[in-house]
Enzyme design. Structure first.
Site, short mmCIF file in Angstrom:
data_model
loop_
_atom_site.label_atom_id
_atom_site.label_comp_id
_atom_site.label_asym_id
_atom_site.label_seq_id
_atom_site.Cartn_x
_atom_site.Cartn_y
_atom_site.Cartn_z
N LYS A 138 -5.40 11.45 -0.82
CA LYS A 138 -4.42 11.65 -1.89
C LYS A 138 -4.70 12.96 -2.66
O LYS A 138 -5.76 13.54 -2.53
CB LYS A 138 -4.42 10.44 -2.84
CG LYS A 138 -4.06 9.13 -2.11
CD LYS A 138 -2.60 9.04 -1.74
CE LYS A 138 -2.26 8.07 -0.64
NZ LYS A 138 -2.43 6.68 -0.86
C1 PLP Z 1 -2.06 5.25 -0.50
C2 PLP Z 1 -0.92 4.44 -0.94
C3 PLP Z 1 -1.08 3.15 -1.50
C4 PLP Z 1 -2.38 2.40 -1.51
O1 PLP Z 1 -3.44 3.05 -2.02
P1 PLP Z 1 -4.94 2.71 -1.50
O2 PLP Z 1 -5.77 3.43 -2.52
O3 PLP Z 1 -5.06 3.28 -0.13
O4 PLP Z 1 -5.13 1.25 -1.56
C5 PLP Z 1 0.03 2.50 -1.97
N1 PLP Z 1 1.25 3.04 -1.89
C6 PLP Z 1 1.47 4.25 -1.33
C7 PLP Z 1 2.85 4.80 -1.29
C8 PLP Z 1 0.39 4.98 -0.82
O5 PLP Z 1 0.62 6.17 -0.26
#
Ligand code: PLP
Length: 315
Positions: A138
């Site tokens: 991210k």
């Molecule tokens: C990455 C992501 C999540 C979940 O996050 P994690 O930290 O991997 O549990 C939820 N929604 C979206 C749209 C994502 O891209």
């Protein structure tokens, strides 16, 4: 950074979504409207509360959930709307806000891909209860981790209690809760990353602007009015006559990495079909079959961008 009153760290974006839904009292018998064109965590978190996900199809231009489709999906059981700011572009928050207010429904934003993005100058995650992810890929990351933002003291208190075994005072358990805490070590990494975010976001924006100005062989992404996109992904669509698998292979042969986010809508998975049945999401299906995400990350050099453009325009 967002301007919200509370920011509650969690062990992941998924657990942050789960806590946010629970803090809003979402449970069995309730419906939560969301986009089928998302990472599966958006939908799984709804399922884990016992509520039913209800899909609203997306807008073909922005890839974000279509506010008119949300409106059509509202029922007396709708407890929350979960807009997903996909790829880092904010959803139509004026329209979604108006619907939520009119029907007395909560907004839980899945802003996992959109840290730093704004809608008419207002940061995502402040339109209702906001959820961010700090997963390794991210824009701001700690490896694993998540964050909930809210201005509502009661929601914040519930999230903090649910995160840590219902414990406000040591070994006094006010309610059933989880261990969804973020570790201090990961928080330390996340804080450093957060400080780098403004510069990294500027680089992503510059990279996306360059790609948009140079790419001609495929449909480049568009940004709707009033939004600052943070380009978690830079996603193009191949024209109908182009074979996507073949395009990915040819990019790979030219040394250009790419990704398919996402190859299928959430409505197509068996465990979700068992709950929602067979639903038709034609726009999501079309988009899922034609997207390719290209490199846009802050470490790209000019020469890299030129190589990406050359390989894409040669498709
Ligand atoms: C990455 C992501 C999540 C979940 O996050 P994690 O930290 O991997 O549990 C939820 N929604 C979206 C749209 C994502 O891209």
């Amino acid at each position: 950074m967002t301007g919200s009153q509370h920011a509650i760290a969690t062990s992941s974006g998924t657990t942050a979504l789960h806590l946010a839904l629970m803090a809003h009292g979402v449970g069995p018998g309730d419906e939560v409207i969301t986009s089928p064109f998302t990472f599966i965590a958006s939908v799984n978190s709804i399922l884990f509360t016992g509520a039913t996900p209800v899909f609203a199809d997306i807008d073909e231009g922005s890839f974000n959930v279509d506010a008119r489709a949300i409106e059509a999906a509202i029922t007396p059981r709708t407890k929350a709307i979960m807009p997903v700011h996909i790829y880092g572009q904010p959803c139509d928050m004026d329209e979604i806000n108006a619907l939520a207010r009119e029907h007395g429904i909560a907004i839980i934003e899945d802003a996992a891909q959109a840290v730093g993005a704004t809608y008419r100058g207002r940061h995502v995650g402040t339109f209702g209860t906001g959820v961010f992810s700090l997963y390794a890929t991210k824009n701001v990351m700690s490896g694993e981790g998540g964050m909930i933002t809210t201005d509502d003291d009661r929601i914040a208190d519930q999230c903090r209690l649910l995160r840590n075994h219902g414990m406000r005072k040591r070994y006094q358990h006010e309610m059933l809760g989880y261990n969804f805490r973020l570790t201090d070590v990961l928080a330390a990494i996340g804080l450093v990353q957060l400080n780098r975010m403004p510069e990294a976001t500027e680089r992503r924006r510059a990279n996306a602007a360059f790609l948009n100005s140079q790419i001609e062989s495929v449909a480049t992404p568009t940004v709707k009015d009033g939004r600052d996109h943070v380009w978690h992904q830079y996603t193009v669509r191949v024209p109908q006559e182009m074979d996507r698998d073949d395009a990915v292979k040819r990019l790979e042969a030219a040394g250009i990495g790419s990704g398919i986010f996402y190859p299928a809508g959430a409505h197509t998975f068996q465990h979700i079909k068992e709950v929602v049945g067979d639903v038709e999401m034609p726009v999501t299906d079309r988009v899922a079959a034609s997207v390719i995400s290209l490199p846009v990350h802050p470490l790209l050099e000019h020469a890299d961008l030129d190589r990406i453009v050359a390989a894409v325009n040669a498709l």
